[in-house]
Design a protein around this motif. Structure first.
Motif, PDB file in Angstrom:
ATOM      1  N   ALA A 197       0.816  -1.207   0.000  1.00 37.15           N
ATOM      2  CA  ALA A 197       0.000   0.000   0.000  1.00 37.15           C
ATOM      3  C   ALA A 197       0.850   1.258   0.000  1.00 37.15           C
ATOM      4  CB  ALA A 197      -0.941  -0.001   1.201  1.00 37.15           C
ATOM      5  N   PHE A 198       1.972   1.229   0.731  1.00 39.25           N
ATOM      6  CA  PHE A 198       2.750   2.456   0.903  1.00 39.25           C
ATOM      7  C   PHE A 198       4.239   2.264   0.623  1.00 39.25           C
ATOM      8  CE2 PHE A 198      -0.856   2.903   3.898  1.00 39.25           C
ATOM      9  CZ  PHE A 198      -1.457   4.012   3.335  1.00 39.25           C
ATOM     10  N   VAL A 257       1.991   4.129  -3.496  1.00 36.86           N
ATOM     11  CA  VAL A 257       1.260   5.193  -2.786  1.00 36.86           C
ATOM     12  C   VAL A 257       0.270   5.840  -3.737  1.00 36.86           C
ATOM     13  CG1 VAL A 257       1.462   7.443  -1.670  1.00 36.86           C
ATOM     14  CG2 VAL A 257       3.095   5.632  -1.108  1.00 36.86           C
ATOM     15  N   ALA A 258       0.714   6.109  -4.962  1.00 37.94           N
ATOM     16  CA  ALA A 258      -0.180   6.725  -5.945  1.00 37.94           C
ATOM     17  C   ALA A 258      -1.392   5.834  -6.193  1.00 37.94           C
ATOM     18  CB  ALA A 258       0.574   6.978  -7.246  1.00 37.94           C
ATOM     19  N   GLU A 259      -1.128   4.529  -6.317  1.00 39.47           N
ATOM     20  CA  GLU A 259      -2.229   3.597  -6.573  1.00 39.47           C
ATOM     21  C   GLU A 259      -3.199   3.572  -5.396  1.00 39.47           C
ATOM     22  OE1 GLU A 259      -2.949   2.389  -9.354  1.00 39.47           O
ATOM     23  OE2 GLU A 259      -4.656   1.221  -8.637  1.00 39.47           O
ATOM     24  N   THR A 260      -2.642   3.612  -4.168  1.00 38.80           N
ATOM     25  CA  THR A 260      -3.498   3.656  -2.974  1.00 38.80           C
ATOM     26  C   THR A 260      -4.390   4.890  -3.002  1.00 38.80           C
ATOM     27  OG1 THR A 260      -1.966   2.400  -1.599  1.00 38.80           O
ATOM     28  CG2 THR A 260      -3.476   3.877  -0.464  1.00 38.80           C
ATOM     29  N   GLY A 272       1.830  11.426 -12.920  1.00 37.29           N
ATOM     30  CA  GLY A 272       2.596  10.536 -12.051  1.00 37.29           C
ATOM     31  C   GLY A 272       1.777   9.435 -11.390  1.00 37.29           C
ATOM     32  N   GLY A 273       0.961   8.732 -12.190  1.00 46.63           N
ATOM     33  CA  GLY A 273       0.179   7.639 -11.609  1.00 46.63           C
ATOM     34  C   GLY A 273      -1.089   8.113 -10.919  1.00 46.63           C
ATOM     35  N   GLY A 276      -8.716   2.262   1.011  1.00 48.06           N
ATOM     36  CA  GLY A 276      -7.966   2.243  -0.242  1.00 48.06           C
ATOM     37  C   GLY A 276      -6.665   1.476  -0.067  1.00 48.06           C
ATOM     38  N   ALA A 277      -5.997   1.721   1.073  1.00 43.98           N
ATOM     39  CA  ALA A 277      -4.735   1.041   1.346  1.00 43.98           C
ATOM     40  C   ALA A 277      -4.942  -0.457   1.518  1.00 43.98           C
ATOM     41  CB  ALA A 277      -4.097   1.638   2.606  1.00 43.98           C
TER      42      ALA A 277
END
Lengths: 500, 339
Positions: free
Chosen positions: B41-42, B48-51, B179-180, B289-290
């Motif tokens: 997740a991080f 991080v962007a995906e989270t 940036g994602g 989300g994470a």
């Protein structure tokens, strides 16, 4: 048996979240005795009796019933010991008949079916013995308040109660009904029962009780024969000081014309009209008291005036017809409302700050945004002017005492200088000091020239404050009396349906 | 004190505790599993962007549910409102030709209108007829599922593929990406700030709160309860529709059948855990989300199945839901002192 007391409570202490409701209370009531328990609100009367009835468990102390030390963990234990309690708010099921309510939970079965015939015979016999007459086959919803009270008493007697506790039983009755209640209670006492009466009507206590125990701040102040005391002494004991006489100054001059004109106001009820063609005027500077037994259309009248209930007829406020207006429109037109049901007055979970603008909140908004500074100013003003004891404007309203809540409600209603105030049961549940303060504020409104419609089930309050008394019976105006004409007896008779 | 313990912290603690036990019982190592989940997740910039991208629809739908709850409405229909909003945005995205400055906002507004329209009927029925919104919004969800399914398999289907989806939206309707991330994160932040401001300072927020907590007092204060309920439901639906539009315009650039992995349902847990505040909703959306994103990493790195995350979410819902029931039954004049 007559030698041992019916109830002995010794060294009873009960705390709620650290606050002592009862502190080392000794209380004794005997067989064949009508024992009154008096004290201000919060003095611990109800708590003490709830302990006896098993609704709470004492932190320390001993309870003896009929001489034996007992542990009462819940009302079932109390009932098994022959203790019955009639609460201030009745615990009946409206859709059931009187008989079904009485029998419920104590049914005797025959072949797996409730034996209503045997039950009815027993209830009738009990009723006959004490003069308790109720139509057992009527639904409770269709019974008058005083009949419902009789059902509650019969419920306790059906469970063979020998010790009967009544919490403020006369607060919902007309004077004549209260009198007949006391006659019944005297008959029970004459048969050797023990009746404990929580009350704040000192005249009743002196007239009908044998002994009286006075509580103040959770402690017993005195326990004495009623023959050896007087209302003034009891008041001093309850309050702990001399109270400035609650009799208000009725000097305000009633003006000409009418601030509020009501014509043919009717509200449809569940069966027939809950409010039937009510008409009256209120002049500037006048208190019009509305007397009546609870449930005779007073609530519908208030809600119709404020616009919470659909009604027919016309209401004119300061020359403007407000009949078709919404609640908001009527409030903006100069009406203020102190509801009987406190749920309509305050949002208990919210702060004093939020509550002090409720109903006026649009006046604090600019483009839909509330001005926090002005809100705080208003809350501080209300707290200061009305002597509201709170930790600050951010304190939640539910942390306030009943008296302080009511001061907030009334203060908020009056700050906009309304032309008409609809005040319903404004002092219900308040102590002597708070009541006197609310009365003073109501009369100050009259002096300013506002009209006040005072709805109360406390006839003494009506008679003390009103310039004229409107008596309601079954949704209609039974009559309007001037202050001079309005005697307790006359108003009491009209409350029960007599013509003016 | 007891209240703090039974709050969100307790819900999280219980959820991760029981989740750890579930991992342990099924033969895994809770510490390495949770470590892998955290890394997933991080652990790096892209993760991080995906989270954050996964949090965006949860933030917006979480606010939709939270607003309803503040007004005393339980809007379970967020999923349906999101689908309808997403489809409206996708349709305007491919069917209309406009410059980007107009096209993108128009798509977003159409998504919001679609969601609001889906919330209007339940709101109206509740306010005027007393029909419980839980029932009606669930039914509206089913209508939305099958209606969007029908539309993307028939009249609005992209003829160039076999997949049940709309044609791709024109690039003038895409949310700018960087940036994602995509610009939806900005919209989510604006929603959070707006929600906090309106609920804290707005007359509308004030009326919503009073109607939700003390409807009788609201009536006596001249607040229109029916009007407030309908408006709250409309805005709740509009937020849900916005979430759908953002997901379509920012991530997929088209509407394909069942594109939502249940954001509308997770949003209920997000709102409960967040306790109705903007900050709480934002944080719990981030957490969910994470979890969603970290579950993938965990499954890749360890043998622990990603379904463990579903267990954790479920426990959070149960715990947070319990808290809500307790609070709501305690309102409305239940403050009688024993004295």
């Amino acid at each position: 048996m007559e030698n041992t007391p019916a109830v002995e409570m010794i060294g009873i202490t009960k705390r709620f979240s650290g606050v002592a409701a009862n502190e080392g209370v000794d209380f004794t009531a005997s067989w064949g005795e009508l024992h009154a328990l008096i004290g201000e609100n919060g003095a611990g009367k109800s708590t003490l009796m709830n302990l006896l009835y098993g609704l709470h468990i004492p932190d320390s102390g001993e309870i003896k019933v009929g001489g034996d030390s007992v542990r009462i963990a819940d009302p079932r234990d109390a009932i098994a010991l022959g203790i019955g309690m009639v609460h201030q708010h009745f615990m009946l099921i409206p859709a059931f008949t009187a008989l079904e309510n009485i029998v419920l939970g104590a049914e005797t079965a025959k072949l797996g079916l409730t034996d209503f015939r045997a039950a009815e015979a027993k209830v009738l016999a009990t009723g006959e013995r004490f003069g308790l007459r109720v139509d057992l086959h009527k639904k409770v919803a269709d019974l008058s308040v005083s009949a419902q009270q009789k059902v509650e008493i019969l419920k306790a007697l059906y469970r063979d109660a020998r010790i009967l506790i009544l919490d403020e039983p006369t607060s919902v009755l007309a004077p004549q009904e209260a009198e007949s209640l006391f006659e019944m209670l005297r008959r029970m006492v004459a048969e050797g029962m023990c009746v404990i009466l929580i009350s704040h009507k000192l005249n009743d206590v002196i007239s009908y009780a044998d002994r009286v125990t006075v509580l103040r701040r959770g402690r017993v102040v005195a326990s004495l024969e009623t023959g050896q005391t007087c209302p003034e002494e009891l008041t001093r004991m309850m309050v702990g000081e001399d109270v400035p006489t609650a009799e208000p100054q009725k000097a305000s001059v009633v003006g000409e014309g009418a601030v509020l004109k009501v014509r043919d106001l009717s509200v449809r009820g569940r069966s027939g009209r809950a409010l039937d063609s009510v008409s009256f005027d209120i002049r500037p500077g006048e208190v019009l008291g509305v007397a009546g037994v609870d449930g005779n259309g007073q609530r519908e009248l208030a809600e119709a005036l404020v616009g919470l209930t659909r009604s027919t007829g016309t209401i004119t406020l300061g020359g403007v017809d407000i009949s078709g207006m919404s609640v908001r429109g009527r409030l903006e037109q100069g009406m203020a409302y102190v509801p009987e049901d406190r749920r309509f007055a305050l949002a208990p979970d919210f702060s004093i700050l939020d509550n002090s603008i409720l109903g006026f909140h649009r006046g604090f908004a600019y483009h839909g945004i509330l001005d926090l500074d002005e809100m705080v100013e208003r809350a501080d003003e209300l707290i200061g002017r009305n002597d509201i004891r709170a930790s600050g404007p951010g304190a939640p309203v539910k942390s306030l005492s009943g008296g302080n809540r009511q001061k907030l409600v009334l203060g908020r209603a009056l700050i906009g200088e309304p032309t008409i105030l609809i005040a319903c049961q404004p002092t219900m549940g308040l102590d002597v000091h708070a009541t006197a303060e609310i009365h003073r504020r109501l009369l100050a409104e009259c002096t300013r020239g506002a009209g006040v419609l005072l709805i109360s089930y406390d006839l003494d309050e009506i008679l003390a404050l009103s310039h004229r008394v409107l008596v309601m019976y079954q949704g209609r105006v039974a009559g309007v009396l001037t202050r001079e004409e309005a005697s307790r007896e006359k108003v009491g008779a009209m409350m029960l349906g007599a013509k003016a | 004190m007891r209240r703090i313990i039974s709050g969100p912290a307790f819900a999280l603690l219980a959820a991760f505790g029981l989740g750890a036990m579930a991992i342990w019982v099924s033969g895994g190592n809770p510490i390495t599993s949770f470590g892998a989940m955290f890394a997933g997740a991080f652990g790096s910039g892209p993760t991080v962007a995906e989270t954050l991208v996964k949090s965006v629809p949860l933030i917006i739908t979480g606010l939709a549910v939270a607003l309803g709850l503040r007004a005393g409405l339980f809007n379970i229909g967020v999923e349906g409102q999101l689908l309808v909003g997403g489809l409206c945005a996708a349709y305007v995205g491919y069917a209309v030709k406009l410059p980007a400055v107009v096209h993108l906002p128009l798509c977003i507004v159409c998504g919001m209108i679609g969601g609001a329209a889906w919330g209007l009927l339940p709101g109206f029925l509740r306010a005027k007829r007393g029909v419980h919104e839980v029932i009606t919004t669930i039914m509206m969800n089913y209508i939305a599922f099958y209606l969007t399914h029908y539309l993307v398999t028939n009249p609005l289907k992209d003829a160039t593929t076999m997949a049940p989806q709309t044609p791709e939206a024109l690039s003038s309707a895409w949310l700018p990406a960087f940036g994602g991330l995509h610009a939806g994160i900005l919209l989510a932040l604006i929603c959070l700030a707006g929600y906090a401001f309106v609920m804290g300072r707005g007359v509308f927020g004030y009326e919503v709160k009073v109607v939700g907590k003390a409807p009788d007092a609201a009536r006596a204060a001249g607040i229109s309860v029916t009007g407030t309920l309908v408006r709250a439901m409309l805005i709740s639906g509009a937020l849900a529709g916005l979430a759908g539009a953002v997901e379509v315009l920012g991530v997929h650039h088209k509407f394909y059948d069942q594109f939502s992995p249940g954001y509308g349902f997770d949003s209920i847990a997000v709102a409960f855990l967040g306790g109705g505040s903007a900050l709480g909703t934002g944080l719990s959306a981030l957490l969910f989300g994470a979890l969603r994103n970290g579950a993938v990493g965990m499954q890749l790195a360890t043998d622990t199945p990603r379904e463990i995350v579903t267990i954790i979410q479920a426990i959070i819902i149960v715990m947070a839901g319990t808290k809500f029931v307790k609070n709501s039954s305690g309102s409305g004049g239940g403050a009688d002192d024993p004295l």
